[in-house]
Design a protein around this motif. Structure first.
Motif, PDB file in Angstrom:
ATOM      1  N   TYR A 135       0.820  -1.207   0.000  1.00 47.04           N
ATOM      2  CA  TYR A 135       0.000   0.000   0.000  1.00 47.04           C
ATOM      3  C   TYR A 135       0.857   1.262   0.000  1.00 47.04           C
ATOM      4  O   TYR A 135       2.036   1.233   0.344  1.00 47.04           O
ATOM      5  CB  TYR A 135      -0.926   0.004   1.219  1.00 47.04           C
TER       6      TYR A 135
ATOM      7  N   ASP B 137      -1.986   5.115   2.828  1.00 45.45           N
ATOM      8  CA  ASP B 137      -2.863   3.990   3.157  1.00 45.45           C
ATOM      9  C   ASP B 137      -2.324   3.206   4.354  1.00 45.45           C
ATOM     10  O   ASP B 137      -3.090   2.716   5.187  1.00 45.45           O
ATOM     11  CB  ASP B 137      -3.013   3.061   1.958  1.00 45.45           C
TER      12      ASP B 137
ATOM     13  N   SER C 253      -3.230   5.066   7.396  1.00 51.64           N
ATOM     14  CA  SER C 253      -4.678   4.961   7.600  1.00 51.64           C
ATOM     15  C   SER C 253      -5.048   3.605   8.187  1.00 51.64           C
ATOM     16  O   SER C 253      -5.855   3.513   9.121  1.00 51.64           O
ATOM     17  CB  SER C 253      -5.400   5.165   6.267  1.00 51.64           C
TER      18      SER C 253
END
Length: 222
Positions: A65, A69, A72
């Motif tokens: 990712y 991301d 997150s």
């Protein structure tokens, strides 16, 4: 402080979490060492002998990712109450040479057209360090599964480490990369038996000793 793996009498038991590198959140930057309780029934923090609740989410290929991301996902896991996130250091599976990270890097440099597990590709491992650091900032530990280059389980990898000295060197390089990262727990071999690998249990123990020496700043002296 890194806890070295110690020999047990159970040769058939997988070396899962064979080397404890740490953990237990105190704040965003401080983690206390984990150890087995005196009765052997649970994991506890060395500071105050506080039982540690191991609540882990698995994100095998987190490095696939983007950085945004990754942050997150880790933030979501922290907010959901997880204390550990499990990732694979070298997610090879059935086609290892296609398992690149977000930036197209392989875990090892090529030798003769195949990845060489004794020649780490800096960009891949630096990104794993980035993941570990982002997790630490959120108060999370990373369970880092390693040992795929030694793991023989029926798949056909384009590379193997097959001797105890090479196992040690591989482990040493892994430990050296994460030296000082107190939120890492090294998961050596995951679910494989100690009989897996070219030299069996000897190879897994060599990896464990190498990780401990590399993490602690000792000389590569297998």
């Amino acid at each position: 402080m890194f806890k070295k793996f110690r020999k047990t009498k159970t040769a058939k038991t997988a070396l899962v979490l064979a080397v404890l590198a740490i953990s237990s959140v105190r704040n965003a930057t401080g983690f206390s060492v984990l150890e087995a309780s005196s009765n052997g029934h649970y994991i506890q923090e060395t500071t105050g002998s506080i039982p540690f609740i191991w609540l882990s989410d698995t994100e095998w290929i987190l490095n696939k990712y983007s950085n945004a991301d990754i942050v997150s996902i880790l933030t979501a896991r922290r907010n959901q109450g997880f204390t550990v996130v499990k990732i694979e250091a070298e997610p090879v599976y059935s086609v290892p040479y296609t398992q690149t990270d977000f930036n197209g890097n392989l875990p090892f440099n090529l030798s003769g057209g195949n990845p060489n597990p004794l020649d780490f590709k800096t960009q891949w491992w630096d990104r794993l360090v980035y993941i570990v650091d982002q997790a630490a900032a959120l108060g999370l530990r990373i369970e880092l599964t390693i040992g795929e280059p030694y793991h023989e389980d029926g798949y056909t990898w384009p590379y193997y480490i097959t001797t105890a000295p090479n196992c040690y060197t591989y482990g040493f390089d892994v430990g050296h990369y994460f030296a000082g990262k107190t939120n890492v727990v090294f998961d050596i071999g995951m679910d494989c038996l100690t009989t897996d690998g070219a030299v069996g249990e000897t190879g897994w123990r060599a990896i464990a000793e190498g990780v401990a020496d590399g993490y602690n700043g000792a000389a590569n002296n297998y």
